[in-house]
Design a protein around this motif. Structure first.
Motif, short mmCIF file in Angstrom:
data_model
loop_
_atom_site.label_atom_id
_atom_site.label_comp_id
_atom_site.label_asym_id
_atom_site.label_seq_id
_atom_site.Cartn_x
_atom_site.Cartn_y
_atom_site.Cartn_z
N ALA A 52 7.56 -5.47 11.53
CA ALA A 52 7.41 -4.03 11.30
C ALA A 52 7.40 -3.73 9.80
CB ALA A 52 8.53 -3.28 12.01
N LEU A 53 8.24 -4.44 9.03
CA LEU A 53 8.26 -4.25 7.57
C LEU A 53 6.91 -4.64 6.97
CD1 LEU A 53 11.69 -5.82 6.53
CD2 LEU A 53 11.08 -3.40 6.53
N LEU A 54 6.34 -5.73 7.47
CA LEU A 54 5.09 -6.26 6.91
C LEU A 54 3.88 -5.38 7.23
CD1 LEU A 54 5.69 -10.03 7.62
CD2 LEU A 54 4.94 -9.12 5.40
N LEU A 55 3.86 -4.82 8.44
CA LEU A 55 2.67 -4.08 8.87
C LEU A 55 2.68 -2.61 8.44
CD1 LEU A 55 1.99 -6.68 10.28
CD2 LEU A 55 1.50 -5.42 12.38
N ALA A 56 3.87 -2.09 8.13
CA ALA A 56 3.96 -0.66 7.78
C ALA A 56 3.15 -0.36 6.53
CB ALA A 56 5.43 -0.30 7.54
N THR A 57 2.44 0.75 6.58
CA THR A 57 1.74 1.17 5.36
C THR A 57 2.78 1.80 4.44
OG1 THR A 57 1.25 3.28 6.39
CG2 THR A 57 -0.44 1.60 6.55
N VAL A 147 -12.87 -3.27 15.87
CA VAL A 147 -11.52 -2.67 15.80
C VAL A 147 -11.57 -1.21 15.38
CG1 VAL A 147 -10.29 -4.82 15.36
CG2 VAL A 147 -11.07 -3.48 13.43
N ASP A 148 -12.72 -0.78 14.92
CA ASP A 148 -12.86 0.61 14.47
C ASP A 148 -12.53 1.55 15.61
OD1 ASP A 148 -13.41 2.40 12.51
OD2 ASP A 148 -15.51 2.64 13.09
N GLY A 149 -11.65 2.51 15.37
CA GLY A 149 -11.32 3.49 16.39
C GLY A 149 -10.20 3.06 17.32
N ALA A 152 -4.40 4.09 14.47
CA ALA A 152 -4.08 4.06 13.04
C ALA A 152 -4.04 2.61 12.53
CB ALA A 152 -2.73 4.73 12.81
N PRO A 153 -4.83 2.29 11.50
CA PRO A 153 -4.83 0.91 11.00
C PRO A 153 -3.52 0.55 10.30
CG PRO A 153 -6.22 2.32 9.61
CD PRO A 153 -5.74 3.17 10.76
N ASP A 154 -3.06 -0.71 10.48
CA ASP A 154 -1.85 -1.15 9.78
C ASP A 154 -2.19 -1.56 8.35
OD1 ASP A 154 -2.67 -3.88 9.73
OD2 ASP A 154 -1.85 -4.22 11.75
N ARG A 155 -1.19 -2.08 7.62
CA ARG A 155 -1.39 -2.37 6.19
C ARG A 155 -2.48 -3.42 5.98
NH1 ARG A 155 0.93 -5.39 2.36
NH2 ARG A 155 2.29 -6.41 3.87
N PHE A 156 -2.64 -4.36 6.93
CA PHE A 156 -3.69 -5.38 6.79
C PHE A 156 -5.06 -4.82 7.19
CE2 PHE A 156 0.19 -7.81 6.97
CZ PHE A 156 -0.01 -8.77 5.99
N GLU A 157 -5.06 -4.06 8.27
CA GLU A 157 -6.34 -3.53 8.77
C GLU A 157 -6.99 -2.56 7.77
OE1 GLU A 157 -5.09 -3.85 13.50
OE2 GLU A 157 -4.74 -2.00 12.40
N ARG A 158 -6.19 -2.07 6.81
CA ARG A 158 -6.75 -1.17 5.79
C ARG A 158 -7.50 -1.92 4.69
NH1 ARG A 158 -3.89 4.04 4.98
NH2 ARG A 158 -3.07 4.50 7.04
N GLU A 159 -7.43 -3.24 4.71
CA GLU A 159 -8.09 -4.01 3.66
C GLU A 159 -9.62 -3.88 3.73
OE1 GLU A 159 -7.01 -5.56 1.05
OE2 GLU A 159 -4.89 -5.21 1.51
#
Ligand code: TMP
Length: 213
Positions: A52-57, A147-149, A152-159
């Protein structure tokens, strides 16, 4: 009793890991094997908290070294409390990602260097690792469209795409270096074809494990 086998599934975003992992588990169980399904980062209560710490934006930029150490903190807890004991009990462990993900994402993607992350892996895990790794491979743009849609994207998916291109190239390098452990599956096809290729690789592996039942 025979030691269980350790199988990992890797791949980029939108590769269809979850669906295929469920099919693999079903197939192994049908073959009379006891299967432990798990994932990384995560797989124990502490490791899930680290996930959870790693994925949180967050506003604070996370440095690659902190990120890789958190991945390995979660991983060591997972290995020592879940994976190794299960294998010793004769269970087959099927894990959604493992140390190859740190080499591809943090080593290649974040630019820490694959060799540095491999050195960390060797320091912490020695020669402990998967017996078989399926790499579900697909072009980055296709994976991102899939994965689009999804929410909410996580911290990695925002790359950006360039990050995922480096990750994909990192996985290709790993697969080429250990062809006996890796099976690269073309995951750009429709799900039934991908599933058939995944299950064929699993059947082939099980057939080669004479002592497993
Ligand atoms: P997941 O989406 O497969 O559950 O994984 C969560 C994210 O964590 C995914 O974007 C890949 C990333 N990851 C790493 O960057 N390094 C690692 O070592 C692992 C296990 C996952």
């Amino acid at each position: 009793m025979a030691r269980g086998r350790f199988i990992t599934v890797e791949g980029g975003e939108g590769a269809g890991k979850s669906t295929n992992i469920a099919c693999i588990a079903e197939r192994l169980r049908a073959a009379g094997l006891r299967v432990r399904l798990t994932r990384e980062p995560g797989g124990t209560p502490l490791a899930e908290e680290i996930r959870a710490l790693l994925l949180a934006t967050r506003d604070e930029e996370v440095c690659g070294e902190a990120e890789v150490l958190l991945m390995f903190a979660a991983r060591m807890q997972h290995v020592e409390r879940v994976i190794r004991p299960a294998l010793e009990r004769g269970e087959w462990v099927l894990c959604d990602r493992f140390a190859d993900a740190s080499i591809a994402y943090q080593g290649a993607g974040r630019g820490l260097g694959m060799a540095r992350v491999q050195a960390l892996r060797d320091l912490l895990l020695g020669d402990f690792g998967p017996d078989l790794t399926l790499l579900l491979d697909l072009p980055v743009a296709l994976g991102m469209r899939r994965v689009d849609g999804r929410g909410a994207p996580d911290r990695f998916e925002r790359e950006q795409a360039a990050f995922f291109e480096r990750v994909r190239a990192g996985y290709h390098t790993l697969a080429a270096a250990e062809p006996q452990r890796f099976r690269v599956i073309d995951a750009s096809r429709e799900l039934p074809q991908v599933r058939a290729a995944v299950l064929a690789a699993i059947e082939d592996f099980v057939a080669g494990c004479g002592d497993a039942r």
